[in-house]
Design a protein around this motif. Sequence first.
Motif, short mmCIF file in Angstrom:
data_model
loop_
_atom_site.label_atom_id
_atom_site.label_comp_id
_atom_site.label_asym_id
_atom_site.label_seq_id
_atom_site.Cartn_x
_atom_site.Cartn_y
_atom_site.Cartn_z
N LEU A 274 0.84 -1.20 0.00
CA LEU A 274 0.00 0.00 0.00
C LEU A 274 0.87 1.25 0.00
CD1 LEU A 274 -2.28 -1.93 0.85
CD2 LEU A 274 -2.94 -0.25 2.56
N VAL A 275 0.46 2.24 -0.79
CA VAL A 275 1.13 3.55 -0.73
C VAL A 275 0.09 4.57 -0.33
CG1 VAL A 275 2.43 5.29 -2.00
CG2 VAL A 275 2.72 2.88 -2.58
N ASN A 276 0.32 5.24 0.79
CA ASN A 276 -0.64 6.24 1.25
C ASN A 276 -0.21 7.64 0.80
OD1 ASN A 276 -2.77 7.46 2.76
ND2 ASN A 276 -1.16 8.19 4.12
N ASN A 277 -1.10 8.30 0.04
CA ASN A 277 -0.85 9.67 -0.42
C ASN A 277 -1.75 10.67 0.32
OD1 ASN A 277 -1.71 11.50 -3.46
ND2 ASN A 277 0.01 11.90 -2.13
N MET A 278 -2.54 10.15 1.26
CA MET A 278 -3.38 11.05 2.06
C MET A 278 -2.48 11.75 3.08
SD MET A 278 -6.38 9.83 4.68
CE MET A 278 -7.42 11.01 5.51
N ASP A 279 -2.82 12.98 3.43
CA ASP A 279 -2.10 13.72 4.45
C ASP A 279 -1.84 12.80 5.65
OD1 ASP A 279 -1.65 16.69 5.72
OD2 ASP A 279 -2.51 15.31 7.19
N ASN A 450 9.18 7.82 4.41
CA ASN A 450 8.42 7.35 3.25
C ASN A 450 7.97 5.89 3.41
OD1 ASN A 450 10.79 9.37 2.04
ND2 ASN A 450 8.71 9.79 1.35
N PHE A 451 8.16 5.36 4.63
CA PHE A 451 7.68 3.99 4.90
C PHE A 451 7.27 3.95 6.36
CE2 PHE A 451 11.36 2.83 7.43
CZ PHE A 451 12.31 3.75 6.99
N TYR A 459 3.76 2.31 2.63
CA TYR A 459 4.65 3.40 2.22
C TYR A 459 3.88 4.71 2.19
CZ TYR A 459 7.62 -0.46 0.92
OH TYR A 459 8.39 -1.60 0.96
N PHE A 460 4.61 5.83 2.25
CA PHE A 460 3.98 7.15 2.28
C PHE A 460 4.60 8.07 1.23
CE2 PHE A 460 3.41 5.44 6.47
CZ PHE A 460 2.15 5.88 6.87
N CYS A 461 3.74 8.79 0.49
CA CYS A 461 4.25 9.82 -0.41
C CYS A 461 3.36 11.05 -0.30
CB CYS A 461 4.30 9.31 -1.85
SG CYS A 461 2.69 8.95 -2.55
N GLY A 462 3.82 12.19 -0.82
CA GLY A 462 3.01 13.41 -0.81
C GLY A 462 3.60 14.50 0.07
N GLY A 463 2.91 15.62 0.07
CA GLY A 463 3.44 16.84 0.68
C GLY A 463 3.57 16.83 2.19
N SER A 464 2.99 15.84 2.89
CA SER A 464 3.09 15.85 4.35
C SER A 464 4.21 14.95 4.87
CB SER A 464 1.75 15.44 4.98
OG SER A 464 1.51 14.07 4.72
N VAL A 465 4.91 14.28 3.95
CA VAL A 465 5.99 13.38 4.39
C VAL A 465 7.31 13.83 3.74
CG1 VAL A 465 4.38 11.47 4.77
CG2 VAL A 465 5.56 11.65 2.56
N HIS A 466 8.38 13.11 4.00
CA HIS A 466 9.68 13.44 3.43
C HIS A 466 9.63 13.38 1.90
CE1 HIS A 466 13.99 13.72 3.08
NE2 HIS A 466 13.97 12.68 2.26
N PRO A 467 10.25 14.26 1.09
CA PRO A 467 11.06 15.40 1.54
C PRO A 467 10.26 16.67 1.80
CG PRO A 467 11.44 14.99 -0.81
CD PRO A 467 10.44 13.97 -0.33
N GLY A 468 8.93 16.70 1.55
CA GLY A 468 8.16 17.90 1.92
C GLY A 468 7.15 18.30 0.87
N GLY A 469 6.55 19.50 1.08
CA GLY A 469 5.46 19.94 0.21
C GLY A 469 5.94 20.66 -1.04
N GLY A 470 5.01 20.91 -1.94
CA GLY A 470 5.32 21.52 -3.24
C GLY A 470 5.45 20.43 -4.28
N SER A 477 9.06 12.39 -3.64
CA SER A 477 8.63 11.41 -2.62
C SER A 477 8.16 10.12 -3.30
CB SER A 477 7.52 11.99 -1.73
OG SER A 477 6.28 12.06 -2.41
N ALA A 478 7.49 10.27 -4.44
CA ALA A 478 7.02 9.08 -5.17
C ALA A 478 8.22 8.29 -5.70
CB ALA A 478 6.11 9.50 -6.32
N LYS A 479 9.25 9.01 -6.11
CA LYS A 479 10.45 8.34 -6.64
C LYS A 479 11.16 7.57 -5.52
CE LYS A 479 14.53 9.38 -9.34
NZ LYS A 479 15.67 10.27 -9.30
N ILE A 480 11.27 8.24 -4.36
CA ILE A 480 11.94 7.58 -3.22
C ILE A 480 11.17 6.31 -2.84
CG2 ILE A 480 12.52 7.83 -0.76
CD1 ILE A 480 12.95 10.86 -1.32
N VAL A 481 9.84 6.40 -2.79
CA VAL A 481 9.02 5.24 -2.44
C VAL A 481 9.25 4.11 -3.45
CG1 VAL A 481 6.63 4.39 -2.49
CG2 VAL A 481 7.20 6.39 -1.12
N SER A 482 9.23 4.48 -4.73
CA SER A 482 9.34 3.42 -5.73
C SER A 482 10.73 2.78 -5.68
CB SER A 482 8.99 4.00 -7.09
OG SER A 482 9.96 3.71 -8.02
#
Length: 486
Positions: A274-279, A450-451, A459-470, A477-482
């Motif tokens: 699972l990859v969570n992209n929710m805040d 990211n995990f 796993y976690f991706c998106g603006g609320s996790v490493h490396p940050g927002g924007g 973050s998606a690249k790091i997760v993958s």
Amino acid sequence: NKKAIIIGSGIAGIAASIRLSLKGYRVEVYEANAYPGGKLSEITLQGYRFDAGPSLFTLPEQVDDLFRLAGKQPREHFDYIRLPVACHYFWEDGKQIKAYADIDRFGKEVEAKLGEPAENIRKALEKSAYIYDRLSPLFMQRSLHKFGTWTNKDAMKSYLKMGKLGIFSTMNRANEKQFDHPKMVQLFNRYATYNGSNPYETPATLNIIPHLEFNIGAFFPKKGMHDITMSLYRLAESLGVSFHMNARVEEILVQEKRAVGVIVNGTKHFADLLVNNMDMVNAYKTILKKEKQPRLLLNQTKSSSALIFYWGIKKVFPELELHNILFSEDYKTEFEHIFTHKTISEDPTVYINITSVHKADDAPKDSMNWFTMINVPNNQGQDWDAVIREARKNIVNKINRILKTDIESLIEVEEILEPRTIESKTSSANGALYGNSSNNRFAAFMRHANFSSDIKNLYFCGGSVHPGGGIPLCLLSAKIVSEMIE
Ligand code: FAD
């Protein structure tokens, strides 16, 4: 094939879906809204089109990379221009500065208008590039939460240079040292707002941001910011990713410390990972509420939020660019209001983004689509209706003073986005734009990894996790997760 479930189709969720699909996973994305993109979406109002959230586009190669990875020619699917003027700045005393992409020209402009030596601009941008080159491999490209990141050569080099990289100073102090004119200090302090922080508190390391805007460039997608979402969404679909809209995940299913699936509308769906992209904060409060809570991370101060008036303006202002700033007379007080008093100053800095300058069909003939925004505190239960009424009055007066107009009489349509609706539309905790704030030097280390260290295959991706927002950091973050998932 192994199956992956992604929770949320924000820009990081879409990017993760592309990367995992290219790794051979069957990917299902569950999205609570009826549309993809989360904060990076659009609205249309009586012949006007607006990009709903992000307006500044840097590091476009992060988007191109996804097309290339899929064996496609990026320009055939997603096209953009480099802006000749990054931003047009206005002050109450009538001074105006155009931040030209051509750095020599920008230098000449500030020398002629403010007497600031052009040399100071050149040096500041060189310093910005220096910080970026040292810190981006460490803080942007990898997980901070894996031992290997800290023992590689780049990391070692960066530790030795921490003082020089500005970790012990603030952005404002560094800018006061490198510029003579207070208006240049203000202009460069503004970069703290690019991740929702306070220039009087955030470490001077954030002076890497001008490097992105000037040395690499500020860009605009030819079809608007929303095309970042749509072109990547189409790419994901072409790779076989299935998107389920109006499908809010209610719970992440965990068995014996392993994430095994999700519950959506009462139905269980299982997957290998699972990859969570929710805040992250709201995810722990809702879909992970039965699991151990990372309290220290959840309690971090959030970034600022925004109040936006989407205005259809029935007039063309030829002096306005895509990005325009009408500066506050007292920048320090403005940030004290936002971050200390959690309210809005009487003289806020007003940002006006007008995509019809570069994309004529975003507004009817002889009109402009104004995305008029001020930075505001995140939602702490303020009386927002009263705050917004007061802010609107102050914004209108400021625009009238600086642009010598009567803007109220030109507004033909209006819609508002504010901290409460940012949270209800995207599940962003407190309506913060960029997850945690970067107002202290440890902030980079206080973002969620990211995990999950407790739950396998989560796993976690998106603006609320490493490396940050924007957008660029979300895509990273998606690249790091993958890269973690092999
Ligand atoms: P988000 O956009 O936060 O989306 C998360 C998605 O998950 C949403 O679609 C949501 O509906 C979905 N979701 C949440 N919970 C569930 C659930 N339980 N089940 C299913 N789906 C769920 N960035 C820039 O780079 N430049 C800018 O100029 C800029 N300006 C901004 C201005 C504004 C007004 C805002 C709001 C943001 C701005 N940002 C900017 C920040 C940028 O928009 C975000 O960092 C980025 O878009 C966040 O992407 P994300 O992948 O974290 O997902």
